[in-house]
Motif scaffolding. Sequence first.
Motif, PDB file in Angstrom:
ATOM      1  N   ASP A  58       0.844  -1.189   0.000  1.00  0.00           N
ATOM      2  CA  ASP A  58       0.000   0.000   0.000  1.00  0.00           C
ATOM      3  C   ASP A  58       0.886   1.249   0.000  1.00  0.00           C
ATOM      4  OD1 ASP A  58      -2.036   1.775   0.137  1.00  0.00           O
ATOM      5  OD2 ASP A  58      -2.845   1.069   2.051  1.00  0.00           O
ATOM      6  N   PHE A  59       0.811   2.008  -1.103  1.00  0.00           N
ATOM      7  CA  PHE A  59       1.593   3.243  -1.232  1.00  0.00           C
ATOM      8  C   PHE A  59       0.811   4.473  -0.759  1.00  0.00           C
ATOM      9  CE2 PHE A  59       4.192   1.461  -5.031  1.00  0.00           C
ATOM     10  CZ  PHE A  59       4.897   0.661  -4.138  1.00  0.00           C
ATOM     11  N   GLU A  60      -0.401   4.292  -0.274  1.00  0.00           N
ATOM     12  CA  GLU A  60      -1.250   5.437   0.029  1.00  0.00           C
ATOM     13  C   GLU A  60      -0.690   6.271   1.173  1.00  0.00           C
ATOM     14  OE1 GLU A  60      -5.987   6.351   0.992  1.00  0.00           O
ATOM     15  OE2 GLU A  60      -5.214   4.292   0.915  1.00  0.00           O
ATOM     16  N   GLY A  61      -0.083   5.633   2.173  1.00  0.00           N
ATOM     17  CA  GLY A  61       0.395   6.374   3.333  1.00  0.00           C
ATOM     18  C   GLY A  61       1.825   6.871   3.219  1.00  0.00           C
ATOM     19  N   LEU A  62       2.432   6.806   2.041  1.00  0.00           N
ATOM     20  CA  LEU A  62       3.820   7.253   1.896  1.00  0.00           C
ATOM     21  C   LEU A  62       3.920   8.778   1.983  1.00  0.00           C
ATOM     22  CD1 LEU A  62       5.152   4.931  -0.960  1.00  0.00           C
ATOM     23  CD2 LEU A  62       5.417   4.676   1.510  1.00  0.00           C
ATOM     24  N   THR A  63       4.949   9.232   2.627  1.00  0.00           N
ATOM     25  CA  THR A  63       5.214  10.669   2.744  1.00  0.00           C
ATOM     26  C   THR A  63       6.588  10.982   2.149  1.00  0.00           C
ATOM     27  OG1 THR A  63       6.182  10.374   4.950  1.00  0.00           O
ATOM     28  CG2 THR A  63       3.803  10.820   4.822  1.00  0.00           C
ATOM     29  N   GLU A  64       6.958  12.247   2.222  1.00  0.00           N
ATOM     30  CA  GLU A  64       8.268  12.631   1.680  1.00  0.00           C
ATOM     31  C   GLU A  64       9.410  11.982   2.452  1.00  0.00           C
ATOM     32  OE1 GLU A  64       8.464  16.835   1.662  1.00  0.00           O
ATOM     33  OE2 GLU A  64       6.889  17.085   0.126  1.00  0.00           O
ATOM     34  N   GLU A  65       9.192  11.712   3.751  1.00  0.00           N
ATOM     35  CA  GLU A  65      10.240  11.083   4.540  1.00  0.00           C
ATOM     36  C   GLU A  65      10.515   9.648   4.117  1.00  0.00           C
ATOM     37  OE1 GLU A  65       7.770  12.782   5.687  1.00  0.00           O
ATOM     38  OE2 GLU A  65       8.733  14.548   6.567  1.00  0.00           O
ATOM     39  N   GLN A 122      22.240   3.384  -7.284  1.00  0.00           N
ATOM     40  CA  GLN A 122      21.908   2.387  -6.271  1.00  0.00           C
ATOM     41  C   GLN A 122      20.530   2.679  -5.705  1.00  0.00           C
ATOM     42  OE1 GLN A 122      24.736   2.164  -3.067  1.00  0.00           O
ATOM     43  NE2 GLN A 122      23.801   0.335  -2.144  1.00  0.00           N
ATOM     44  N   VAL A 123      19.751   1.582  -5.543  1.00  0.00           N
ATOM     45  CA  VAL A 123      18.384   1.694  -4.996  1.00  0.00           C
ATOM     46  C   VAL A 123      18.307   0.795  -3.789  1.00  0.00           C
ATOM     47  CG1 VAL A 123      15.927   1.387  -5.448  1.00  0.00           C
ATOM     48  CG2 VAL A 123      17.431   2.182  -7.273  1.00  0.00           C
ATOM     49  N   VAL A 124      17.896   1.376  -2.667  1.00  0.00           N
ATOM     50  CA  VAL A 124      17.751   0.629  -1.417  1.00  0.00           C
ATOM     51  C   VAL A 124      16.288   0.672  -1.013  1.00  0.00           C
ATOM     52  CG1 VAL A 124      18.456   0.444   0.992  1.00  0.00           C
ATOM     53  CG2 VAL A 124      20.097   1.220  -0.726  1.00  0.00           C
ATOM     54  N   VAL A 125      15.677  -0.517  -0.844  1.00  0.00           N
ATOM     55  CA  VAL A 125      14.259  -0.619  -0.461  1.00  0.00           C
ATOM     56  C   VAL A 125      14.175  -1.327   0.884  1.00  0.00           C
ATOM     57  CG1 VAL A 125      11.984  -1.493  -1.091  1.00  0.00           C
ATOM     58  CG2 VAL A 125      13.564  -0.711  -2.884  1.00  0.00           C
ATOM     59  N   GLU A 126      13.505  -0.716   1.837  1.00  0.00           N
ATOM     60  CA  GLU A 126      13.318  -1.285   3.157  1.00  0.00           C
ATOM     61  C   GLU A 126      11.827  -1.378   3.462  1.00  0.00           C
ATOM     62  OE1 GLU A 126      15.363   1.152   5.920  1.00  0.00           O
ATOM     63  OE2 GLU A 126      17.381   0.607   5.204  1.00  0.00           O
ATOM     64  N   PHE A 127      11.480  -2.414   4.250  1.00  0.00           N
ATOM     65  CA  PHE A 127      10.077  -2.629   4.649  1.00  0.00           C
ATOM     66  C   PHE A 127       9.983  -2.509   6.162  1.00  0.00           C
ATOM     67  CE2 PHE A 127      10.499  -4.816   0.607  1.00  0.00           C
ATOM     68  CZ  PHE A 127       9.352  -4.466  -0.061  1.00  0.00           C
ATOM     69  N   ARG A 128       9.003  -1.755   6.618  1.00  0.00           N
ATOM     70  CA  ARG A 128       8.773  -1.579   8.052  1.00  0.00           C
ATOM     71  C   ARG A 128       7.303  -1.745   8.388  1.00  0.00           C
ATOM     72  NH1 ARG A 128      12.464   3.755   9.543  1.00  0.00           N
ATOM     73  NH2 ARG A 128      14.489   2.869   8.941  1.00  0.00           N
ATOM     74  N   VAL A 178      19.327   6.218  -3.715  1.00  0.00           N
ATOM     75  CA  VAL A 178      17.999   6.568  -3.247  1.00  0.00           C
ATOM     76  C   VAL A 178      17.517   5.436  -2.343  1.00  0.00           C
ATOM     77  CG1 VAL A 178      16.907   5.565  -5.300  1.00  0.00           C
ATOM     78  CG2 VAL A 178      15.638   7.196  -3.895  1.00  0.00           C
ATOM     79  N   SER A 179      16.930   5.821  -1.226  1.00  0.00           N
ATOM     80  CA  SER A 179      16.403   4.852  -0.266  1.00  0.00           C
ATOM     81  C   SER A 179      14.897   5.048  -0.157  1.00  0.00           C
ATOM     82  CB  SER A 179      17.054   5.023   1.109  1.00  0.00           C
ATOM     83  OG  SER A 179      18.451   4.822   1.033  1.00  0.00           O
ATOM     84  N   VAL A 180      14.171   3.930  -0.223  1.00  0.00           N
ATOM     85  CA  VAL A 180      12.703   3.954  -0.168  1.00  0.00           C
ATOM     86  C   VAL A 180      12.270   3.061   0.979  1.00  0.00           C
ATOM     87  CG1 VAL A 180      10.555   3.556  -1.404  1.00  0.00           C
ATOM     88  CG2 VAL A 180      12.595   4.307  -2.651  1.00  0.00           C
ATOM     89  N   THR A 181      11.422   3.598   1.859  1.00  0.00           N
ATOM     90  CA  THR A 181      10.878   2.834   2.982  1.00  0.00           C
ATOM     91  C   THR A 181       9.394   2.576   2.731  1.00  0.00           C
ATOM     92  OG1 THR A 181      12.458   3.893   4.481  1.00  0.00           O
ATOM     93  CG2 THR A 181      10.567   2.760   5.460  1.00  0.00           C
ATOM     94  N   LEU A 182       9.024   1.298   2.709  1.00  0.00           N
ATOM     95  CA  LEU A 182       7.655   0.895   2.374  1.00  0.00           C
ATOM     96  C   LEU A 182       7.067   0.082   3.517  1.00  0.00           C
ATOM     97  CD1 LEU A 182       8.212  -0.293  -1.308  1.00  0.00           C
ATOM     98  CD2 LEU A 182       7.340   1.917  -0.538  1.00  0.00           C
TER      99      LEU A 182
END
Length: 261
Positions: A151-158, A255-261, A169-173
Amino acid sequence: MTGTDADTKQVHAQGRPPEPPSGSGTAKPVPPAPPARRRMPSWLAGTIGFLVGLALAAGVVFGVLSALRDDFRDAFWRVLVEGLNPFTTSEVDRSERPVLLSMKDLARFVAGEAQYEVLVDLERDVKYVPGWVAGERTVLVVNGSVEAYVDFEGLTEEAIAISDDGATVSVTLPEPELAEPRIDLDTSRALTEDRGLVDRVGDFFDTDTDARQEALAAAQDQIASAAEKSDLDERARANTVKTLEVMLSASGFDQVVVEFR
């Protein structure tokens, strides 16, 4: 003018051959008059004319049909037969237009899907009563699917961080979630639906059987449980990372870093 000549002229005027004068010898026999012709009744002439016209019309119709192609000929014949059939059925749709109740924006990335088939066998018995009197058994083969999404609906700029040099670039999902199972009624089928005498009598008053609804609900629960025990969420996580790496690498990031929380 003598009396004999007068009689002869009178006979000619009446359309009969003259009789020989008396005393001139033996009299010749008079031939019978031809019978008068009988005219055809008007109703018979009308009937014959109608039959002849009907035969000509049928000949024209069959001639046109033979000249048309097979598909057009079949369509024309079907329309003709349906038009003459007094028992032809028709359908009237009096349904109203759908009413919009709600609308919601979704920002789900479907990263995986699993297909399931489950055999549901439910039996309900009545104590001390034979099965042919009361009770029922329902056996269904139910097909369904479960989607895993992020669900990408709650993503913010942070949730997105770019390094100072702009190379990383780091993306937290959020963690992938499993959607509610969807039952495919077109491919699902009933194998056995046995009911006792009492339950069959009840079907006359209630066409929507509770047993089938219970079987579908049980199948939905079993599919959901099987999806939770599978590695569907891990597959969704891997597919999400792969998709973001391709998209962001095309945007110029090394480089792309994807993290899940």
